[in-house]
Enzyme design. Structure first.
Site, PDB file in Angstrom:
ATOM      1  N   LYS A  13       0.828  -1.181  -0.067  1.00 13.39           N
ATOM      2  CA  LYS A  13      -0.003   0.114  -0.052  1.00 13.39           C
ATOM      3  C   LYS A  13       0.851   1.412   0.057  1.00 13.39           C
ATOM      4  CE  LYS A  13      -1.959  -1.091   3.893  1.00 13.39           C
ATOM      5  NZ  LYS A  13      -1.236  -2.394   4.354  1.00 13.39           N
ATOM      6  N   ARG A  88      -9.214   1.358   9.110  1.00 13.83           N
ATOM      7  CA  ARG A  88      -9.130  -0.404   9.510  1.00 13.83           C
ATOM      8  C   ARG A  88     -10.211  -0.918  10.244  1.00 13.83           C
ATOM      9  NH1 ARG A  88      -2.880   0.511   9.071  1.00 13.83           N
ATOM     10  NH2 ARG A  88      -2.134  -1.532   9.686  1.00 13.83           N
ATOM     11  N   ARG A 127      11.760  -6.028   4.619  1.00 11.92           N
ATOM     12  CA  ARG A 127      11.683  -4.730   4.492  1.00 11.92           C
ATOM     13  C   ARG A 127      12.702  -4.020   5.323  1.00 11.92           C
ATOM     14  NH1 ARG A 127       5.977  -2.043   5.242  1.00 11.92           N
ATOM     15  NH2 ARG A 127       6.042  -3.064   7.258  1.00 11.92           N
ATOM     16  N   ARG A 160      11.655  -2.249  10.774  1.00 13.75           N
ATOM     17  CA  ARG A 160      10.729  -1.841  11.727  1.00 13.75           C
ATOM     18  C   ARG A 160      10.475  -2.926  12.824  1.00 13.75           C
ATOM     19  NH1 ARG A 160       5.438  -0.179   8.335  1.00 13.75           N
ATOM     20  NH2 ARG A 160       4.329  -1.354   9.902  1.00 13.75           N
ATOM     21  N   ARG A 171      -0.267  -9.182  13.261  1.00 17.30           N
ATOM     22  CA  ARG A 171      -0.921  -7.994  12.318  1.00 17.30           C
ATOM     23  C   ARG A 171      -1.974  -8.813  11.232  1.00 17.30           C
ATOM     24  NH1 ARG A 171       4.241  -5.525  10.685  1.00 17.30           N
ATOM     25  NH2 ARG A 171       2.973  -4.478   9.262  1.00 17.30           N
TER      26      ARG A 171
HETATM   27  P1  AP5 Z   1       4.915  -1.689   1.793  1.00 17.35           P
HETATM   28  O1  AP5 Z   1       4.492  -0.690   0.464  1.00 17.35           O
HETATM   29  O2  AP5 Z   1       5.657  -1.068   2.909  1.00 17.35           O
HETATM   30  O3  AP5 Z   1       3.498  -2.590   2.482  1.00 17.35           O
HETATM   31  P2  AP5 Z   1       2.495  -1.974   3.129  1.00 17.35           P
HETATM   32  O4  AP5 Z   1       1.156  -2.576   2.776  1.00 17.35           O
HETATM   33  O5  AP5 Z   1       2.322  -0.389   3.290  1.00 17.35           O
HETATM   34  O6  AP5 Z   1       2.639  -2.501   4.502  1.00 17.35           O
HETATM   35  P3  AP5 Z   1       2.714  -2.230   6.200  1.00 17.35           P
HETATM   36  O7  AP5 Z   1       3.298  -3.078   6.749  1.00 17.35           O
HETATM   37  O8  AP5 Z   1       3.379  -0.581   6.024  1.00 17.35           O
HETATM   38  O9  AP5 Z   1       1.118  -1.979   6.306  1.00 17.35           O
HETATM   39  P4  AP5 Z   1       0.450  -1.919   7.632  1.00 17.35           P
HETATM   40  O10 AP5 Z   1      -0.775  -1.778   7.304  1.00 17.35           O
HETATM   41  O11 AP5 Z   1       0.666  -3.265   8.319  1.00 17.35           O
HETATM   42  O12 AP5 Z   1       1.251  -1.073   8.578  1.00 17.35           O
HETATM   43  P5  AP5 Z   1       0.998   0.533   9.067  1.00 17.35           P
HETATM   44  O13 AP5 Z   1       2.434   1.224   9.201  1.00 17.35           O
HETATM   45  O14 AP5 Z   1      -0.144   1.079   8.368  1.00 17.35           O
HETATM   46  O15 AP5 Z   1       5.904  -2.711   1.172  1.00 17.35           O
HETATM   47  C1  AP5 Z   1       6.261  -4.096   1.875  1.00 17.35           C
HETATM   48  C2  AP5 Z   1       7.447  -4.329   1.603  1.00 17.35           C
HETATM   49  O16 AP5 Z   1       7.441  -5.086   0.169  1.00 17.35           O
HETATM   50  C3  AP5 Z   1       8.708  -3.415   1.113  1.00 17.35           C
HETATM   51  O17 AP5 Z   1       9.867  -3.733   1.481  1.00 17.35           O
HETATM   52  C4  AP5 Z   1       8.331  -3.203  -0.374  1.00 17.35           C
HETATM   53  O18 AP5 Z   1       9.668  -2.749  -0.752  1.00 17.35           O
HETATM   54  C5  AP5 Z   1       8.064  -4.491  -0.672  1.00 17.35           C
HETATM   55  N1  AP5 Z   1       7.219  -4.661  -1.875  1.00 17.35           N
HETATM   56  C6  AP5 Z   1       6.249  -3.710  -2.229  1.00 17.35           C
HETATM   57  N2  AP5 Z   1       5.371  -4.134  -3.349  1.00 17.35           N
HETATM   58  C7  AP5 Z   1       5.982  -4.855  -3.860  1.00 17.35           C
HETATM   59  C8  AP5 Z   1       5.999  -5.832  -5.038  1.00 17.35           C
HETATM   60  N3  AP5 Z   1       5.160  -5.598  -5.880  1.00 17.35           N
HETATM   61  N4  AP5 Z   1       6.865  -6.802  -5.114  1.00 17.35           N
HETATM   62  C9  AP5 Z   1       7.818  -7.046  -4.413  1.00 17.35           C
HETATM   63  N5  AP5 Z   1       7.974  -6.283  -3.226  1.00 17.35           N
HETATM   64  C10 AP5 Z   1       7.427  -5.229  -2.957  1.00 17.35           C
HETATM   65  O19 AP5 Z   1       0.433   0.041  10.452  1.00 17.35           O
HETATM   66  C11 AP5 Z   1       1.483  -0.158  11.442  1.00 17.35           C
HETATM   67  C12 AP5 Z   1       0.908  -0.243  12.945  1.00 17.35           C
HETATM   68  O20 AP5 Z   1       0.297   1.090  13.113  1.00 17.35           O
HETATM   69  C13 AP5 Z   1      -0.612  -1.319  12.888  1.00 17.35           C
HETATM   70  O21 AP5 Z   1      -0.127  -2.389  13.225  1.00 17.35           O
HETATM   71  C14 AP5 Z   1      -1.317  -0.572  14.171  1.00 17.35           C
HETATM   72  O22 AP5 Z   1      -0.781  -0.811  15.304  1.00 17.35           O
HETATM   73  C15 AP5 Z   1      -1.155   0.955  13.938  1.00 17.35           C
HETATM   74  N6  AP5 Z   1      -2.241   1.709  12.939  1.00 17.35           N
HETATM   75  C16 AP5 Z   1      -1.671   2.140  11.803  1.00 17.35           C
HETATM   76  N7  AP5 Z   1      -2.839   2.559  11.211  1.00 17.35           N
HETATM   77  C17 AP5 Z   1      -3.812   2.445  12.324  1.00 17.35           C
HETATM   78  C18 AP5 Z   1      -5.376   2.646  12.156  1.00 17.35           C
HETATM   79  N8  AP5 Z   1      -6.054   3.000  11.001  1.00 17.35           N
HETATM   80  N9  AP5 Z   1      -6.077   2.188  13.128  1.00 17.35           N
HETATM   81  C19 AP5 Z   1      -5.432   1.569  14.198  1.00 17.35           C
HETATM   82  N10 AP5 Z   1      -4.078   1.255  14.369  1.00 17.35           N
HETATM   83  C20 AP5 Z   1      -3.308   1.762  13.333  1.00 17.35           C
END
Ligand code: AP5
Length: 219
Positions: A13, A88, A127, A160, A171
């Protein structure tokens, strides 16, 4: 345009949102990035959120909705927005509709990125992010040219803390139980709902993403 990116941890994403915004403009709002910034700055929100994030649990809806309300109060009402990692829960989705309605806006598109769990686990384990410029690399798919060093700004690359295997498992469970139900929720919402396979090279995902949004097809 107000776009929501849905999909499990590691599906790409953030990667896709950054590419789209770099190319067509607008604002990328990642609640994960905003929360990590609050944790680094040691704000009240950061101190409260840290424990939930370390366990891979969701931060409470009221805290998240306050964060979004504050953030949107400084956003021009004409600016396109891509929400990444928000909403979410159903409560967050309903809260967002209310916040947007106050400024005469609404969610226009919801894009669901999809990939199997073994692929997500591999992406999350590989990552690495730059602590200085935020660039994201992957040891398996997009390795940095020099280990531990950002290829863009030479800053340090780190893993991370919530990308450790036990936290990743939680997660993924939390996504299935609390966030995946949003797909059904948005199927009966005025926004258009599209599915995009994320199991293809990053550029091809971007092309499919743009096609889903009905915007230009060059990357
Ligand atoms: P990346 O683009 O980083 O993936 P992502 O989908 O953004 O993954 P996240 O882990 O950031 O999502 P998340 O929703 O769990 O975490 P968030 O930070 O929102 O890509 C991942 C890897 O794959 C990278 O290394 C990239 O290079 C590689 N890649 C990408 N595309 C590729 C492809 N096509 N082919 C090969 N490789 C590829 O949330 C973290 C924490 O914050 C949550 O657990 C929660 O505790 C809290 N939080 C955040 N938002 C909320 C909310 N709205 N409500 C409550 N808690 C929240």
């Amino acid at each position: 345009m107000v776009v929501i990116l849905l999909g499990p941890p590691g599906v790409g994403k953030g990667t896709q949102a950054v590419r789209l915004i770099d190319s067509v403009g607008g604002e990328h709002i990642s609640t994960g990035d905003l929360l990590r910034e609050a944790c680094r700055d040691g704000t009240d929100l950061g101190l409260e959120a840290q424990g939930f994030m370390d366990k891979g649990e969701l931060v409470p809806d009221l805290l998240i909705l306050d964060l979004i309300r504050d953030h949107l109060s400084t956003t021009d009402s004409e600016t396109s927005i891509v929400f990444d990692g928000f909403p979410r829960t159903i409560a967050q989705a309903e809260g967002l509709d209310g916040v947007l309605l106050d400024v005469a806006r609404g969610v226009s598109e919801v894009v669901v990125f999809e990939a199997p769990e073994d692929e997500l686990i591999k992406r999350l384990s590989g990552r690495r992010s730059c602590t200085d410029c935020g660039a994201v690399f992957n040891l398996h798919f997009d390795p940095p040219t020099s280990e531990g060093e950002c290829g863009r700004c030479s800053g340090p690359l780190v893993q991370r803390s919530d990308d450790q295997p036990d936290t990743v498992k939680n997660r993924l469970r939390v996504y299935e139980s609390q966030t995946a139900p949003l797909i059904k929720h948005y199927s009966s919402h005025p926004a258009s709902l599209k599915h995009v396979s994320a199991v293809q090279p990053v550029n091809d995902v971007q092309l499919a993403f743009r096609a889903a949004l009905g915007i230009g097809l060059t990357v």
